[in-house]
Design a protein around this motif. Structure first.
Motif, mmCIF file in Angstrom:
data_model
loop_
_atom_site.group_PDB
_atom_site.id
_atom_site.type_symbol
_atom_site.label_atom_id
_atom_site.label_comp_id
_atom_site.label_asym_id
_atom_site.label_seq_id
_atom_site.Cartn_x
_atom_site.Cartn_y
_atom_site.Cartn_z
ATOM 1 N N ASN A 5 28.357 7.540 64.221
ATOM 2 C CA ASN A 5 27.939 7.444 65.615
ATOM 3 C C ASN A 5 29.134 7.341 66.548
ATOM 4 O O ASN A 5 28.970 7.219 67.748
ATOM 5 C CB ASN A 5 27.028 6.232 65.812
ATOM 6 N N ASP A 6 30.324 7.368 65.982
ATOM 7 C CA ASP A 6 31.555 7.230 66.754
ATOM 8 C C ASP A 6 31.948 8.582 67.350
ATOM 9 O O ASP A 6 32.266 9.517 66.619
ATOM 10 C CB ASP A 6 32.663 6.707 65.840
ATOM 11 N N PRO A 7 31.941 8.714 68.691
ATOM 12 C CA PRO A 7 32.325 9.994 69.294
ATOM 13 C C PRO A 7 33.801 10.336 69.084
ATOM 14 O O PRO A 7 34.196 11.481 69.260
ATOM 15 C CB PRO A 7 32.006 9.834 70.777
ATOM 16 N N LEU A 66 36.880 8.653 76.305
ATOM 17 C CA LEU A 66 35.452 8.396 76.140
ATOM 18 C C LEU A 66 34.713 8.465 77.475
ATOM 19 O O LEU A 66 33.638 9.051 77.569
ATOM 20 C CB LEU A 66 35.228 7.024 75.492
ATOM 21 N N CYS A 70 32.792 11.755 76.885
ATOM 22 C CA CYS A 70 31.687 11.297 76.028
ATOM 23 C C CYS A 70 30.771 10.310 76.744
ATOM 24 O O CYS A 70 30.106 9.501 76.095
ATOM 25 C CB CYS A 70 32.242 10.646 74.769
ATOM 26 N N SER A 71 30.724 10.349 78.055
ATOM 27 C CA SER A 71 29.971 9.339 78.798
ATOM 28 C C SER A 71 28.471 9.393 78.509
ATOM 29 O O SER A 71 27.776 8.395 78.657
ATOM 30 C CB SER A 71 30.222 9.471 80.294
ATOM 31 N N LYS A 72 27.959 10.532 78.069
ATOM 32 C CA LYS A 72 26.523 10.642 77.796
ATOM 33 C C LYS A 72 26.169 10.287 76.354
ATOM 34 O O LYS A 72 25.008 10.177 76.020
ATOM 35 C CB LYS A 72 26.037 12.052 78.119
ATOM 36 N N HIS A 73 27.171 10.104 75.510
ATOM 37 C CA HIS A 73 26.918 9.736 74.113
ATOM 38 C C HIS A 73 26.357 8.313 74.088
ATOM 39 O O HIS A 73 26.890 7.420 74.748
ATOM 40 C CB HIS A 73 28.217 9.815 73.308
ATOM 41 N N GLU A 75 26.495 5.900 71.999
ATOM 42 C CA GLU A 75 27.328 4.857 71.406
ATOM 43 C C GLU A 75 28.605 4.580 72.192
ATOM 44 O O GLU A 75 29.367 3.684 71.831
ATOM 45 C CB GLU A 75 27.698 5.241 69.969
ATOM 46 N N THR A 76 28.874 5.327 73.250
ATOM 47 C CA THR A 76 30.132 5.204 73.984
ATOM 48 C C THR A 76 30.355 3.792 74.518
ATOM 49 O O THR A 76 31.437 3.230 74.382
ATOM 50 C CB THR A 76 30.205 6.232 75.121
#
Length: 119
Positions: A5-7, A66, A70-73, A75-76
């Protein structure tokens, strides 16, 4: 297939810097992160060398990545909080201030992310 789950899983520091440089630019990264290797004659090779040996700077760069890409992930937020908690724990254990100093017992001021200035 990536079960993590880590981007940041599988992304190298060089790729992080290259993508941030294209999107944000060295000058803006230097302003936002207050890291001298981005402000004074920035180069990929020297920045990588510095970031690999300086954990606090690397975590700021990873958090910027991040927040930028990756702001929409989902888990961020958790990962950013984990990075900040790890940095605080390391800072507490590696402090080399003398214990008799009044400043050693004062609360540490955490790094505050600057907001982008509107032009």
């Amino acid at each position: 297939m990536n079960n993590s789950n880590d981007p940041l899983h599988g992304i190298k520091l060089e790729q992080i810097l290259t993508e941030l440089e294209k999107k944000v630019g060295w000058e803006k990264m230097g302003e936002m992160l207050s890291i001298r290797c981005f402000q004074n004659k920035p180069r990929l090779k020297s920045s990588l060398k510095f970031l690999r040996t300086t954990p606090w700077a690397r975590s700021r760069v990873e958090i910027l990545y991040l927040k930028t890409f990756c702001s929409k992930h989902p888990e961020t937020g958790k990962i950013i909080r984990a990075i900040l908690a790890q940095d605080n724990k390391v800072a507490d254990t590696t402090s080399n201030k003398p214990s008799g100093n009044k400043l050693a017992n004062s609360k540490k001021v955490p790094f505050v992310w600057p907001t982008a200035k509107k032009k």
